[in-house]
Design a protein around this motif. Structure first.
Motif, PDB file in Angstrom:
ATOM      1  N   LEU B 198       0.831  -1.197   0.000  1.00 32.67           N
ATOM      2  CA  LEU B 198       0.000   0.000   0.000  1.00 32.67           C
ATOM      3  C   LEU B 198       0.870   1.253   0.000  1.00 32.67           C
ATOM      4  CD1 LEU B 198      -2.758  -1.014   2.564  1.00 32.67           C
ATOM      5  CD2 LEU B 198      -3.116  -0.522   0.145  1.00 32.67           C
ATOM      6  N   PHE B 199       1.987   1.168   0.701  1.00 33.05           N
ATOM      7  CA  PHE B 199       2.886   2.316   0.804  1.00 33.05           C
ATOM      8  C   PHE B 199       3.854   2.379  -0.382  1.00 33.05           C
ATOM      9  CE2 PHE B 199       1.318   1.704   5.019  1.00 33.05           C
ATOM     10  CZ  PHE B 199       1.306   2.944   5.619  1.00 33.05           C
ATOM     11  N   THR B 200       4.352   1.238  -0.806  1.00 27.99           N
ATOM     12  CA  THR B 200       5.348   1.268  -1.871  1.00 27.99           C
ATOM     13  C   THR B 200       4.704   1.574  -3.224  1.00 27.99           C
ATOM     14  OG1 THR B 200       5.164  -1.134  -2.093  1.00 27.99           O
ATOM     15  CG2 THR B 200       6.937  -0.292  -0.712  1.00 27.99           C
ATOM     16  N   VAL B 201       3.437   1.252  -3.376  1.00 31.41           N
ATOM     17  CA  VAL B 201       2.752   1.504  -4.644  1.00 31.41           C
ATOM     18  C   VAL B 201       2.100   2.880  -4.657  1.00 31.41           C
ATOM     19  CG1 VAL B 201       0.833   0.759  -6.113  1.00 31.41           C
ATOM     20  CG2 VAL B 201       2.359  -0.945  -5.104  1.00 31.41           C
ATOM     21  N   GLN B 202       1.575   3.319  -3.512  1.00 31.31           N
ATOM     22  CA  GLN B 202       0.717   4.503  -3.530  1.00 31.31           C
ATOM     23  C   GLN B 202       1.359   5.779  -2.990  1.00 31.31           C
ATOM     24  OE1 GLN B 202      -3.443   4.141  -2.768  1.00 31.31           O
ATOM     25  NE2 GLN B 202      -3.297   1.945  -2.438  1.00 31.31           N
ATOM     26  N   THR B 203       2.574   5.697  -2.480  1.00 27.66           N
ATOM     27  CA  THR B 203       3.219   6.932  -2.029  1.00 27.66           C
ATOM     28  C   THR B 203       4.405   7.252  -2.932  1.00 27.66           C
ATOM     29  OG1 THR B 203       4.917   6.044  -0.548  1.00 27.66           O
ATOM     30  CG2 THR B 203       2.683   6.190   0.332  1.00 27.66           C
ATOM     31  N   ARG B 204       4.957   8.439  -2.736  1.00 28.82           N
ATOM     32  CA  ARG B 204       6.099   8.881  -3.538  1.00 28.82           C
ATOM     33  C   ARG B 204       7.425   8.490  -2.886  1.00 28.82           C
ATOM     34  NH1 ARG B 204       2.023  12.444  -3.415  1.00 28.82           N
ATOM     35  NH2 ARG B 204       1.223  13.304  -5.376  1.00 28.82           N
ATOM     36  N   ILE B 205       7.351   7.759  -1.791  1.00 27.96           N
ATOM     37  CA  ILE B 205       8.573   7.401  -1.064  1.00 27.96           C
ATOM     38  C   ILE B 205       8.604   5.888  -0.823  1.00 27.96           C
ATOM     39  CG2 ILE B 205       9.007   9.634   0.027  1.00 27.96           C
ATOM     40  CD1 ILE B 205       7.428   8.595   2.481  1.00 27.96           C
ATOM     41  N   PRO B 206       8.633   5.080  -1.888  1.00 23.46           N
ATOM     42  CA  PRO B 206       8.538   3.629  -1.688  1.00 23.46           C
ATOM     43  C   PRO B 206       9.694   3.033  -0.898  1.00 23.46           C
ATOM     44  CG  PRO B 206       9.026   4.172  -3.983  1.00 23.46           C
ATOM     45  CD  PRO B 206       8.664   5.452  -3.298  1.00 23.46           C
TER      46      PRO B 206
END
Lengths: 67, 627
Positions: B198-206
């Motif tokens: 969820l974080f690695t795909v949807q944020t700009r800071i994977p």
């Protein structure tokens, strides 16, 4: 979901209670919502000496609708 | 459910016999464990500092981490916060609502050893979507003894605005980025990859996210392990007795401090510079104090507004506690016991209590700070010794994001800085010149680090002469930072007090207003050693004809909103970001002339202002015009 209030300012509604404060005698007892260290309460409380006549846990208003 | 007020109302210190009788533990062990709980929280903080990649966590301390009690009705424990680290105080109180709501949602009975549950829904007792909550259960011989809990500010949380702060562009909560109901990050010690994605795909800071999610677990594990160590040594009953003792200790300290405040009703009023339409927002606070009880009421404040102009009730409550504790002369260990004597009224639908689907990501900062300030302003009226001039009154932001294309391999970047500022004068002395707001207690990231990590230069960071509110004890001066992005960048800025000066107390003067100004293409001139060209006003009062700075009292001046996202700056522009000067305390003519002379030597006050404001003649020019 909740609409934006129509009035420019917002105050907590105070429900008048037909009773003087048993501690200080002031005619300043109201029922209203507060947040204490564990969450939301509806209290019956004297606004003069802060004596709490009654206190019941309630859901946070923001969780009472769709969130 | 009727609530019984179980907590002790006494403020007197307990004897060793009373401690033994009440908590079933000797006083020495109780004190050892009370300090141990705080020490554990500090060790958890050290783990985050040492291992996180995000500068908000490794450098700034923009997080809170600590321990929660178990649920034990007989001991009046209900997953209460029992110890917090020294990171951002804004997170101290929030865990009473954020973590406890998540535990309720997940079900305490559903936790297993090694589980970590994370969440970031601000409408579940939280603050804003960037604040990632996490809890890990503490078991001993199969018995749940509480939780390790954290709140960590994520540098980016997806959505349309890099960094997540999008005043004016995030109309509602659905435009703020990913919003997680409580879910497993670790299941019995094993990383749940779907949650990480969820974080690695949807944020700009994977990459940063993949690391720092594991850092959260590691830090929580420190807490779990260290509690286990003390339970092994002292036993479960002694540990739980010490938890009770620790909470009651802080409650007694707060009640004792409250007794020092004269009983009465105290009111304060302030404004936020603007709502989403650019109009000022009225903010009000009434503090009712009697004995060792206090009620803080934000009724009468402006309604919530779209586009980020509201905050969560839990933020308001947290900030109200901080405002109260800020006036105490002695610090109180932060835990749920300290919060027992306080009731807060946060009217639903006001800017201090957003109702869904209002966006609160930016308002989290605006109103968090304002509610603390209002409490301090109100209690300033209780007695001069509690009074303090208004500080810079903001957790201000300047961010740049984009693609660093200076090398053959372009790389995206997200930079955010929270400039610090001055505090107001008070009964004991002048205001501090440069420090974080009460809610932050955050270390400013080093300029050297930021220039190395991001495509930007800091050209200046200096105090500004004649910006401090005058007084017997003056406020701190404003600080101005000159920043130059080295590539084209998109910016978010949030800066308060651009429309209204800060206020002094007891005859003290107000400080200067804040502003953001743009020296277009200024880096080239600066590099040649030339003066920067006249600026354009980005935030503050401008001449509508040409955008140059204007006198706020000039009726033709237009106010440019001081909180916006998606603003473009070009490579080589110079952005001048100046926070407000702080308010003074007491009449200026009571200031020690030697202190005025020292201020002139330090360029906090000009010779002309020394004469005009303080009546101290240094033999130089007597007005700014003659300088």
């Amino acid at each position: 979901m909740f609409p934006q209030p129509t009035e420019p300012t917002v105050a907590e509604p105070l429900e008048a209670v037909d009773s003087d404060c048993p501690t200080c005698g002031a005619a300043a007892v109201f029922a209203y919502r507060v947040v204490d260290y564990r969450g939301w309460l509806r209290v019956t409380k004297c606004r003069s000496c802060l004596h709490v006549l009654d206190s019941r846990r309630i859901r946070p208003p923001s969780r009472s609708g769709v969130a | 459910m009727t609530v019984q007020q179980e907590s002790t109302r006494t403020t007197a210190a307990l004897s060793a016999q009373e401690v033994q009788a009440r908590y079933g533990i000797d006083l020495t062990a109780a004190e050892v464990l009370r300090h141990a709980l705080r020490y554990i929280a500090l060790q958890m903080q050290q783990k985050v500092n040492a291992a996180a990649l995000s500068p908000l966590l490794s450098e700034m301390n923009d997080f809170g981490i600590g321990l929660l009690a178990p649920r034990d009705e007989a001991r009046d424990l209900d997953f209460d916060a029992i110890a917090m680290s020294t990171g951002a105080p804004a997170h101290f109180v929030i865990n009473q609502y954020y973590a406890r709501t998540a535990i309720e949602h997940w079900g305490a009975e559903n936790f297993e050893p090694g589980d970590v549950v994370i969440y970031n829904d601000p409408y579940r007792g939280g603050s804003h979507v960037n604040d990632i909550g996490a809890v890990m259960p503490i078991f001993h011989d199969g018995r749940l003894l509480g939780f390790a809990a954290s709140i960590t500010h994520w540098l980016d949380i997806g959505g349309p605005i890099p960094t997540g702060f999008g005043p004016g562009l995030q109309r509602d909560v659905f435009a703020e980025g990913i919003r997680l109901s409580p879910r497993l990050l670790y299941k019995r010690g094993e990383l749940v990859e779907e949650t990480v994605e969820l974080f690695t795909v949807q944020t700009r800071i994977p990459e940063m996210s993949a690391n720092d999610l594991q850092v959260i677990k590691a830090a929580l594990q420190v807490g779990v392990d260290m509690v286990g160590h003390y339970v092994e040594r002292y036993g479960v009953d002694a540990y739980l007795g010490a938890v009770e003792y620790t909470l009651d200790y802080s409650e007694r300290a707060v009640r004792q401090a409250l007794l020092e405040i004269p009983d009465g009703t105290y009111e304060a009023e302030d404004h936020l510079d603007n709502d989403s339409a650019g109009e000022p927002m009225l903010l009000k606070c009434t503090v009712r104090k009697y004995g060792s009880e206090i009620e803080i009421d934000f009724s009468g404040s402006a309604r919530e507004d779209w586009n980020g102009y509201a905050c969560q009730w839990s933020d308001t409550v947290s900030a109200a506690h901080l405002g109260l504790q800020a006036i105490f002369l002695d610090s109180v260990p932060p835990n749920a016991g300290a919060y027992r004597p306080v009731h807060v009224v946060a009217p639903p639908g006001s800017c201090f209590h957003a109702l869904p689907p209002m966006s609160t990501n930016s308002g989290h900062l605006f109103f968090l700070v304002k509610s603390t300030t209002l409490v301090k302003m109100a209690l300033s009226k209780a007695h001069p010794r509690f009074a303090v001039g208004e500080n810079y009154d903001d957790i201000c932001i300047i961010s740049f994001s984009g693609v660093d294309n200076r090398s053959a391999t372009p790389s995206p970047f997200v930079f955010i800085r929270f400039p610090l500022g001055p505090f107001g004068g008070h009964a004991l002395g002048d205001g501090c010149s440069y420090m974080p707001i009460e809610e932050g207690n955050a270390v400013e990231t080093s300029i050297e680090f930021e220039e190395e990590a991001f495509p930007l230069l800091f050209l200046e960071r200096e105090f500004v002469t004649d910006t401090a509110g005058a007084g017997k004890h003056r406020g701190g001066p404003a600080t101005r930072v000159l920043l130059a992005p080295l590539v084209d960048a998109e910016s978010t800025y949030q800066l308060e007090q651009c429309r209204f000066p800060t206020k002094g107390e007891f005859g003290g003067g107000g400080g200067s207003m804040a502003s953001i100004r743009l020296h277009e293409g200024g880096l080239a001139r600066w590099s040649r050693g030339e003066e920067l060209a006249e600026p354009q006003v980005v935030a503050g009062f401008a001449d509508p004809a040409d955008g140059s700075p204007a006198d706020p009292d000039d009726e033709r001046a237009e106010f440019r909103i001081s909180k916006l996202a998606g603003v473009r700056f070009a490579a080589g522009d110079v952005v001048a970001f100046q926070v407000a000067g702080a308010g003074g305390y007491g009449p200026a003519d009571q200031r020690d002339p030697e202190a005025v002379r020292r201020d002139v030597r330090n360029e906090i006050v000009s010779a002309a202002a020394a004469n005009r404001l303080y009546g101290v003649d240094l033999g130089g020019p007597t007005s700014e015009g003659e300088a």
